[in-house]
Design a protein around this motif. Structure first.
Motif, PDB file in Angstrom:
ATOM      1  N   GLN A  95       0.817  -1.209   0.000  1.00 16.12           N
ATOM      2  CA  GLN A  95       0.000   0.000   0.000  1.00 16.12           C
ATOM      3  C   GLN A  95       0.849   1.255   0.000  1.00 16.12           C
ATOM      4  O   GLN A  95       0.526   2.233  -0.688  1.00 16.12           O
ATOM      5  N   ARG A  96       1.926   1.245   0.758  1.00 13.57           N
ATOM      6  CA  ARG A  96       2.790   2.436   0.813  1.00 13.57           C
ATOM      7  C   ARG A  96       3.464   2.697  -0.529  1.00 13.57           C
ATOM      8  O   ARG A  96       3.749   3.844  -0.889  1.00 13.57           O
ATOM      9  N   TYR A 127      -2.438   6.614   1.549  1.00 15.46           N
ATOM     10  CA  TYR A 127      -2.000   5.955   2.783  1.00 15.46           C
ATOM     11  C   TYR A 127      -1.651   6.992   3.847  1.00 15.46           C
ATOM     12  O   TYR A 127      -2.071   6.892   5.000  1.00 15.46           O
TER      13      TYR A 127
END
Length: 248
Positions: free
Chosen positions: A44-45, A52
């Motif tokens: 996700q990052r 995020y």
């Protein structure tokens, strides 16, 4: 990849705890869970850094953002983004099913192709015409048994995937609702489209957020209630407003 990550996390843990609480032996279930969450967090990052950081700092994703349709929220326990949605109050699904972790399709952590979910195999794979779902296992070869498992999986996925669809593309903006007396077809996955029931909308039922997603329909066999996802409006020249109705 998950098991390798679990061993890396174990090494880090043992390096920080050289005397007590050291992890030894085979990888435990909770270690695999931590590894999955760590990989999801890294994914996700890398894939959604702006979104995020917004959620991590307690802010909301803007309505025009590409991810706003997922109704995202931040899981502070694991520091990952999860999908919200309309099945939040369901008692039939566990937390992970109601709020799946958001992952980017092209990321290494999610390498399945669309073909795996459409037909259970790559799109270039040969076609199997035999329906093996109800054949006794003792009559199947090893290859046929694998094929049977694949068919069972695809059959269930094709029927149950709706519960996983958390995108709010239909509900982010106000759209014209189904109107009373509108002619519709009622979808039935067990019948071909030409045999779907014809009916007329009697009324729509709004949810707790004021948005209607269910309608009562009068058919030749009586009144039935169906979700919008199961309703196909029949647009007519004198009912152009129905053309704005969003269904899937």
């Amino acid at each position: 990849m998950v098991r390798a990550t679990a061993y890396v996390l174990r090494f880090i843990h043992n390096a920080r705890n050289k005397v007590i609480n050291r992890l030894t032996g085979s990888i435990k279930v909770n270690e695999l869970t931590n590894a999955i969450n760590s990989l999801a967090r890294l994914s996700q990052r890398e894939s959604f850094p702006n979104e995020y950081n917004l959620l991590m700092n307690g802010k909301q994703v803007k309505p025009k953002d590409r991810l706003s349709k997922f109704n995202l929220f931040f899981d502070n326990k694991y520091n990952i983004m999860r999908v919200g949605g309309r099945i939040n109050n369901s008692t039939e699904f566990n937390y992970n099913k109601k709020h799946p972790i958001l992952l980017s399709d092209p990321h290494d952590f999610s390498p399945l192709t669309p073909g795996h979910f459409l037909i259970g195999r790559p799109l270039t794979a040969p076609v199997c015409d035999d329906d093996l779902r109800d054949v006794p296992i003792n009559r199947l070869s090893h290859y046929q048994r694998v094929e049977q498992l694949r068919q069972h999986f695809w059959s269930r996925w094709s029927k149950e995937y709706i519960s996983e669809l958390q995108m709010r593309s239909k509900w982010r903006e106000t759209v014209t609702d189904l109107k009373p007396n509108a002619m519709v077809l009622i979808k039935d996955i067990n019948l071909p489209p030409l045999k779907w029931q014809l009916g007329r909308v009697i009324r729509t039922i709004p949810g707790s957020d004021g948005v209607s997603r269910v309608a009562d329909i009068r058919t030749s066999t009586g009144i039935t209630r169906r979700a919008y996802a199961k309703i196909c409006p029949l647009n007519t020249d004198d009912d152009t407003e129905l053309k704005k109705t969003v269904v899937s």
